[in-house]
Motif scaffolding. Structure first.
Motif, PDB file in Angstrom:
ATOM      1  N   ILE A  94      48.801 -20.411 -41.629  1.00 34.18           N
ATOM      2  CA  ILE A  94      48.135 -21.487 -42.348  1.00 34.18           C
ATOM      3  C   ILE A  94      47.315 -22.264 -41.320  1.00 34.18           C
ATOM      4  N   VAL A  95      46.048 -22.496 -41.617  1.00 33.49           N
ATOM      5  CA  VAL A  95      45.100 -22.926 -40.588  1.00 33.49           C
ATOM      6  C   VAL A  95      44.345 -24.192 -40.977  1.00 33.49           C
ATOM      7  N   MET A  96      43.624 -24.703 -40.008  1.00 28.89           N
ATOM      8  CA  MET A  96      42.609 -25.732 -40.247  1.00 28.89           C
ATOM      9  C   MET A  96      41.236 -25.069 -40.110  1.00 28.89           C
ATOM     10  N   VAL A  97      40.274 -25.543 -40.875  1.00 32.19           N
ATOM     11  CA  VAL A  97      38.889 -25.103 -40.725  1.00 32.19           C
ATOM     12  C   VAL A  97      38.026 -26.349 -40.576  1.00 32.19           C
ATOM     13  N   ILE A  98      37.139 -26.319 -39.593  1.00 29.42           N
ATOM     14  CA  ILE A  98      36.281 -27.483 -39.361  1.00 29.42           C
ATOM     15  C   ILE A  98      34.814 -27.082 -39.465  1.00 29.42           C
ATOM     16  N   HIS A  99      33.981 -28.045 -39.844  1.00 26.48           N
ATOM     17  CA  HIS A  99      32.533 -27.888 -39.812  1.00 26.48           C
ATOM     18  C   HIS A  99      32.045 -28.393 -38.458  1.00 26.48           C
ATOM     19  N   ARG A 100      31.088 -27.695 -37.884  1.00 18.40           N
ATOM     20  CA  ARG A 100      30.663 -28.032 -36.523  1.00 18.40           C
ATOM     21  C   ARG A 100      30.042 -29.423 -36.418  1.00 18.40           C
ATOM     22  N   GLU A 101      29.640 -30.001 -37.541  1.00 20.30           N
ATOM     23  CA  GLU A 101      29.126 -31.374 -37.505  1.00 20.30           C
ATOM     24  C   GLU A 101      30.205 -32.380 -37.131  1.00 20.30           C
ATOM     25  N   LEU A 102      31.461 -31.974 -37.200  1.00 21.16           N
ATOM     26  CA  LEU A 102      32.538 -32.868 -36.778  1.00 21.16           C
ATOM     27  C   LEU A 102      32.360 -33.280 -35.322  1.00 21.16           C
ATOM     28  N   ALA A 103      31.740 -32.408 -34.510  1.00 20.37           N
ATOM     29  CA  ALA A 103      31.535 -32.713 -33.091  1.00 20.37           C
ATOM     30  C   ALA A 103      30.693 -33.963 -32.882  1.00 20.37           C
ATOM     31  N   ASP A 104      29.906 -34.352 -33.872  1.00 21.90           N
ATOM     32  CA  ASP A 104      29.121 -35.585 -33.773  1.00 21.90           C
ATOM     33  C   ASP A 104      30.006 -36.825 -33.832  1.00 21.90           C
ATOM     34  N   ILE A 105      31.225 -36.640 -34.328  1.00 21.02           N
ATOM     35  CA  ILE A 105      32.157 -37.762 -34.464  1.00 21.02           C
ATOM     36  C   ILE A 105      33.209 -37.742 -33.356  1.00 21.02           C
ATOM     37  N   ALA A 106      33.789 -36.556 -33.121  1.00 23.24           N
ATOM     38  CA  ALA A 106      34.881 -36.449 -32.135  1.00 23.24           C
ATOM     39  C   ALA A 106      35.129 -34.981 -31.825  1.00 23.24           C
ATOM     40  N   GLU A 107      35.951 -34.746 -30.814  1.00 19.66           N
ATOM     41  CA  GLU A 107      36.366 -33.395 -30.477  1.00 19.66           C
ATOM     42  C   GLU A 107      37.215 -32.820 -31.613  1.00 19.66           C
ATOM     43  N   PRO A 108      37.032 -31.550 -31.947  1.00 15.95           N
ATOM     44  CA  PRO A 108      37.848 -30.939 -33.003  1.00 15.95           C
ATOM     45  C   PRO A 108      39.332 -30.957 -32.635  1.00 15.95           C
TER      46      PRO A 108
END
Length: 367
Positions: free
Chosen positions: A139-153
């Motif tokens: 069971i995983v997490m999936v992130i959008h690369r735009e998250l990097a504009d806010i903080a480290e994944p």
């Protein structure tokens, strides 16, 4: 410990919470070759989408062309109800609804298997040689690369919790997870995590604090992530998320390195199977090196066979994450998920914790 027939109504009520992974029955027929003698029927009912099941079915059929194979992919509730109504209709039953599959075996519905591959099969992936886990799906997490504009994944649950609390306003409405009230997967993950992590309820409160959107399927989370509506998806089924992430350059799949839940497909041969010899052939294939290699190389379900290494195997994941991987044990403990009162208590606390930050804000505003 038996799952009494008197509990069937409660059991089916719990099943109504399970995610529907198919809107209708999907059917695949692989007829026996005409030059192999009398056809040997094999009927498989499963809650496993055809894109994932097809490579296994077609490879098995190539090895056993005399089998007349019928495969039905059914929603989990329909799969279970249909079996209870017609236990002599199917030769192999497959489902990721682990408590319900265990309940069937525990109630005497499964035949003991006589497979040469069982001796090498991990003890944690079988129960009394009647119920076999043959996949390994984190069971995983999936992130959008735009998250990097806010903080480290985030790479684990602690980092996710800190991220949600630190960037609450920026992430408002941009996070998605399962709704444990409407989704059986969400309920199962909530039950397991609440036992694994003392910080789990703080994480639920943090999800509520960012007004996370609660959905019923991994597909719904993936759709929102691909569209950029969500920046973080939490607790997706990795086997379904992996192909979607591979086709979307803006997405990244993360297996948490502190702990990662694992879902597994469980297979059994019913005691009243009309074609037990064909069923034994298929179960042998699922446990064989050849079948597991097909699983690892041509699907994203994750192979368990201890002799297999490399991408798509439990061995590689264990080498990478070690004790962080938490597959549920095959045993009577799974039946706790079917207890109506325990389920109601867990869901009530989940909803209370999810509203914790909102309730705090309302209280401060009132003061």
């Amino acid at each position: 410990m038996k799952c009494s027939a008197l509990a069937r109504v409660a059991l089916l009520g719990a099943l109504c919470l399970l995610p529907v992974v198919a809107c209708a029955e999907q059917l695949l027929r692989l007829p026996a070759a005409t030059d192999t003698g009398p056809a040997r029927p094999l009927v498989i009912h499963a809650a496993l989408d055809l894109p994932q099941a097809r490579p296994l079915l077609e490879d098995f059929h190539r090895r056993h062309p005399g089998i007349d194979l019928i495969y039905r992919n059914l929603p989990t509730l329909e799969l279970h109800e249909r079996f209870l109504d017609h236990p002599d209709e199917v030769d192999v039953l497959i489902s990721s609804a682990m408590p319900w599959q265990f309940a069937l075996a525990n109630d005497g519905h499964a035949r003991p298997l006589d497979s040469p591959h069982l001796e090498a099969w991990p003890a944690w992936a079988r129960w009394r040689d009647e119920l076999i886990a043959f996949t390994f799906e984190p069971i995983v997490m999936v992130i959008h690369r735009e998250l990097a504009d806010i903080a480290e994944p985030p790479r684990n649950h602690a980092e996710l919790l800190a991220l949600l609390n630190t960037h609450r306003q920026a992430l408002a409405g941009r996070v998605a997870s399962y709704d444990p009230v409407r989704s059986g997967a969400g309920y199962a993950y909530a039950m397991e995590e609440s036992q694994l992590s003392p910080r789990y309820w703080d994480l639920v409160a943090a999800l509520g604090g960012v007004e996370a959107e609660l959905v019923e399927t991994t597909g719904a989370m993936l759709d929102g992530l691909k569209e950029g509506r969500f920046l973080i998806g939490y607790n997706l089924l990795g086997s379904y998320a992996a192909p979607g992430v591979a086709a979307a350059p803006d997405l990244e799949m993360i297996i948490p390195d502190d702990y990662a839940l694992v879902s597994q497909r469980l297979a059994l041969v019913p005691r009243q199977a009309p074609n037990p010899q064909s069923a034994e052939l298929f179960m042998d294939y699922l446990l064989s090196l050849e079948g597991q290699r097909t699983l690892a190389e041509e699907t994203s379900l994750g192979a368990i066979h201890p002799a297999l290494t490399g991408p798509g195997t439990a061995t590689q994941l264990r080498e990478r994450l070690g004790d962080a991987l938490r597959p549920p044990g095959l045993g009577p403990g799974l039946l706790a998920g079917l207890d109506r009162l325990k389920r109601q208590a867990l869901l009530a606390r989940w909803q209370r914790e999810f509203r914790r930050e909102v309730a705090t804000d309302d209280s401060v505003a009132a003061d």
